[in-house]
Design a protein around this motif. Structure first.
Motif, short mmCIF file in Angstrom:
data_model
loop_
_atom_site.label_atom_id
_atom_site.label_comp_id
_atom_site.label_asym_id
_atom_site.label_seq_id
_atom_site.Cartn_x
_atom_site.Cartn_y
_atom_site.Cartn_z
N MET A 1 42.74 23.50 50.29
CA MET A 1 43.50 24.59 49.68
C MET A 1 43.00 24.80 48.26
N LYS A 2 42.84 26.05 47.89
CA LYS A 2 42.38 26.38 46.55
C LYS A 2 43.53 26.37 45.56
N LYS A 3 43.24 25.84 44.36
CA LYS A 3 44.17 25.95 43.24
C LYS A 3 43.76 27.19 42.47
N ILE A 4 44.69 28.09 42.29
CA ILE A 4 44.41 29.38 41.68
C ILE A 4 45.20 29.55 40.40
N ALA A 5 44.50 29.98 39.35
CA ALA A 5 45.13 30.33 38.09
C ALA A 5 45.27 31.85 38.05
N ILE A 6 46.39 32.34 37.59
CA ILE A 6 46.59 33.79 37.50
C ILE A 6 47.24 34.14 36.17
N GLY A 7 46.83 35.27 35.63
CA GLY A 7 47.41 35.71 34.37
C GLY A 7 47.05 37.17 34.10
N GLY A 8 47.56 37.65 33.00
CA GLY A 8 47.28 39.04 32.63
C GLY A 8 48.19 39.47 31.51
N ASP A 9 48.17 40.76 31.28
CA ASP A 9 49.02 41.29 30.21
C ASP A 9 50.18 42.09 30.81
N HIS A 10 50.88 42.80 29.97
CA HIS A 10 52.04 43.59 30.38
C HIS A 10 51.69 44.64 31.44
N ALA A 11 50.52 45.25 31.33
CA ALA A 11 50.12 46.28 32.30
C ALA A 11 49.89 45.70 33.69
N GLY A 12 49.53 44.43 33.75
CA GLY A 12 49.28 43.79 35.02
C GLY A 12 50.44 42.98 35.57
N PHE A 13 51.56 42.97 34.85
CA PHE A 13 52.68 42.10 35.22
C PHE A 13 53.18 42.31 36.65
N ASP A 14 53.46 43.54 37.03
CA ASP A 14 53.99 43.79 38.38
C ASP A 14 52.97 43.43 39.46
N TYR A 15 51.69 43.68 39.20
CA TYR A 15 50.64 43.31 40.14
C TYR A 15 50.57 41.79 40.28
N LYS A 16 50.66 41.12 39.15
CA LYS A 16 50.59 39.66 39.14
C LYS A 16 51.73 39.07 39.96
N LYS A 17 52.94 39.59 39.81
CA LYS A 17 54.08 39.11 40.58
C LYS A 17 53.83 39.26 42.09
N LEU A 18 53.33 40.42 42.50
CA LEU A 18 53.05 40.67 43.91
C LEU A 18 51.98 39.70 44.43
N ILE A 19 50.91 39.53 43.67
CA ILE A 19 49.81 38.66 44.08
C ILE A 19 50.29 37.21 44.19
N GLU A 60 40.00 26.21 40.87
CA GLU A 60 38.76 26.65 41.51
C GLU A 60 38.44 28.09 41.13
N VAL A 61 39.47 28.91 41.08
CA VAL A 61 39.29 30.32 40.72
C VAL A 61 40.46 30.80 39.89
N GLY A 62 40.23 31.93 39.21
CA GLY A 62 41.27 32.57 38.44
C GLY A 62 41.34 34.04 38.78
N ILE A 63 42.50 34.62 38.54
CA ILE A 63 42.71 36.05 38.72
C ILE A 63 43.38 36.56 37.46
N LEU A 64 42.79 37.59 36.86
CA LEU A 64 43.35 38.21 35.65
C LEU A 64 43.58 39.69 35.92
N VAL A 65 44.72 40.19 35.43
CA VAL A 65 45.06 41.60 35.64
C VAL A 65 45.49 42.21 34.32
N CYS A 66 44.82 43.29 33.93
CA CYS A 66 45.26 44.08 32.78
C CYS A 66 45.08 45.55 33.13
N GLY A 67 45.32 46.42 32.18
CA GLY A 67 45.26 47.85 32.46
C GLY A 67 43.93 48.31 33.02
N SER A 68 42.85 47.99 32.31
CA SER A 68 41.51 48.41 32.75
C SER A 68 40.73 47.28 33.41
N GLY A 69 41.16 46.05 33.21
CA GLY A 69 40.41 44.89 33.68
C GLY A 69 39.31 44.46 32.73
#
Length: 144
Positions: A1-19, A60-69
């Protein structure tokens, strides 16, 4: 199983919650680096700690979400051993893994739907690095 880090800013907040919800349902171990609301924040405050976690091998991997990326991608790529890729289609996500061995996925929340974001994440997580002719190129990325 992969350990995943996730983060972002205010523009990505709702996306981050879903993911996060979809990843935990799928059985992944996920650490949320923030932001924790839609209140305006500075994306480097979240992208740097996430990138450090990937760089150290804790994740192992990270996911970041912001307005433009772009902001989170630029920030994460300041770290040695991090190969952050801005992806807006599943095809680009697959190529980032196959050819560049990307280990941080950056998503542009203001330019893709949440359904598209999940498709991109799913593709990223289920695509392997091809190695071969790409291995030498990826090895040349790091500044040593």
């Amino acid at each position: 199983m992969k350990k995943i880090a996730i983060g972002g800013d205010h523009a990505g907040f709702d996306y981050k919650k879903l993911i996060i919800s979809k990843l935990t349902t799928a059985g992944y171990e996920v650490k949320d680096f923030g932001a924790y609301s839609t209140d305006s924040v500075d994306y480097p405050d979240y992208a740097h700690p996430l990138a450090l976690g990937v760089e150290s091998g804790e994740f192992e991997v990270g996911i970041l979400v912001c307005g433009s990326g772009n902001g989170v991608a630029i920030t994460a790529n300041k770290h040695q051993g991090v190969r952050a890729a801005l992806c807006w289609t599943p095809e680009i996500s697959a190529l980032a893994r196959q050819h560049n061995n990307a280990n941080v996925l950056c998503l542009p929340a203001r330019f893709i739907s949440q359904a598209e974001a999940w498709q991109i994440v799913n593709t990223f997580l289920n695509t392997d690095f091809e190695g071969g002719r790409h291995e030498n190129r990826v090895n040349k990325i790091a500044c040593k």
